[in-house]
Write an enzyme that holds these catalytic residues in place. Structure first.
Site, PDB file in Angstrom:
ATOM      1  N   GLU A  67       0.836  -1.197   0.000  1.00 43.88           N
ATOM      2  CA  GLU A  67       0.000   0.000   0.000  1.00 43.88           C
ATOM      3  C   GLU A  67       0.873   1.250   0.000  1.00 43.88           C
ATOM      4  OE1 GLU A  67      -2.484   1.539  -0.701  1.00 43.88           O
ATOM      5  OE2 GLU A  67      -3.995   1.643   0.864  1.00 43.88           O
ATOM      6  N   ASP A  68       0.354   2.320  -0.564  1.00 39.09           N
ATOM      7  CA  ASP A  68       1.135   3.559  -0.578  1.00 39.09           C
ATOM      8  C   ASP A  68       1.163   4.231   0.784  1.00 39.09           C
ATOM      9  OD1 ASP A  68      -1.567   4.204  -0.680  1.00 39.09           O
ATOM     10  OD2 ASP A  68      -1.426   5.506  -2.431  1.00 39.09           O
ATOM     11  N   ASP A 106      -3.720   5.795   6.299  1.00 41.30           N
ATOM     12  CA  ASP A 106      -4.222   7.057   6.834  1.00 41.30           C
ATOM     13  C   ASP A 106      -5.192   6.724   7.973  1.00 41.30           C
ATOM     14  OD1 ASP A 106      -4.727   9.781   6.987  1.00 41.30           O
ATOM     15  OD2 ASP A 106      -6.124   9.790   5.325  1.00 41.30           O
ATOM     16  N   PHE A 115      -1.524  16.523   3.532  1.00 43.50           N
ATOM     17  CA  PHE A 115      -1.872  15.819   2.300  1.00 43.50           C
ATOM     18  C   PHE A 115      -0.674  15.815   1.366  1.00 43.50           C
ATOM     19  CE2 PHE A 115      -3.840  14.888  -1.734  1.00 43.50           C
ATOM     20  CZ  PHE A 115      -4.658  13.829  -1.369  1.00 43.50           C
ATOM     21  N   ARG A 139       0.998  11.796  -9.570  1.00 46.66           N
ATOM     22  CA  ARG A 139       1.467  10.447  -9.218  1.00 46.66           C
ATOM     23  C   ARG A 139       2.892  10.195  -9.692  1.00 46.66           C
ATOM     24  NH1 ARG A 139      -2.824   7.249  -7.413  1.00 46.66           N
ATOM     25  NH2 ARG A 139      -4.820   7.581  -8.442  1.00 46.66           N
TER      26      ARG A 139
END
Ligand code: IMP
Ligand code: MG
Length: 185
Positions: free
Chosen positions: A102-103, A106, A155, A168
């Site tokens: 996963e990136d 959160d 963010f 991206r």
């Protein structure tokens, strides 16, 4: 003139070199832990694509890859908590050693949902790797086995992470200028 992403960014949080070093360290640890076994990496589309591509090329174990896509933030910057599968895996994970890639973790809701869904499919083992972690935003407890960096509650974009599908492809992780988005709770 070429595109100047710097105009949209507040600060670079992680440079290309920092990411490369850390991903190689993570790969060495994974290689040690899975010595002699065959690993199936499951990348969560689309954010984990860069991380998975770099990670798998540093691995010293036999590995295959697959991808799953789940519903995400859409155009806002806050998680709704509702998760559903948009594109499922190509093959069965029954009896396999699975590592979910996963990136960023959160709220943890995406990973929690995926862990529960994938566990029901009877893998031999199931672990998680995430490049980034925003611990201050966690809503549910999820266990991340391999973690790249903890970052503050900002963010971020780049290295797979997007805002409205942009940014991206930046090779680093940067904080997006808050004036470019309106937070939707
Ligand atoms: P969670 O379900 O709240 O843990 O959200 C995880 C997903 O939200 C990640 O896979 C990302 O796609 C997205 N996300 C969370 N924080 C950020 C961020 O700072 N930038 C870009 N995407 C993010
Ligand atoms: Mg994602």
């Amino acid at each position: 003139m070429s595109w100047q992403p710097e105009a949209d960014l507040q600060e670079v949080l992680l440079t290309e070199a920092q990411i490369k070093t850390r991903v190689a360290e993570m790969a060495r640890q994974i290689t040690r832990d899975y010595d002699g076994r065959q690993l199936l990496l499951i990348g969560i589309l689309k954010g984990a694509v860069m991380f998975l591509a770099d990670l798998v090329r540093e691995l010293g174990v036999k590995a295959s890859i697959d991808f799953i896509a789940v519903s995400s933030y859409g155009s806002s910057t806050k998680s709704s908590g509702a998760v559903r599968i948009l594109k499922d895996l190509d093959s069965s994970i029954d009896g396999k050693d699975v590592l979910v890639v996963e990136d960023i973790v959160d709220t943890g809701l995406t990973l929690q949902y995926l862990v529960n869904t994938l566990k029901a499919r009877k893998p031999r083992s199931l672990k998680m790797a995430a490049l980034l972690d925003k611990p201050s935003r966690r809503k549910v407890d999820v266990n991340v086995d391999y973690l790249g960096f903890q970052i503050p509650d900002k963010f971020v974009v780049g290295y797979g992470l997007d805002f409205n599908e942009d940014y991206r492809h930046l090779p680093y992780v940067a904080v997006l200028k808050p004036e470019l988005y309106r937070e939707v709770d």
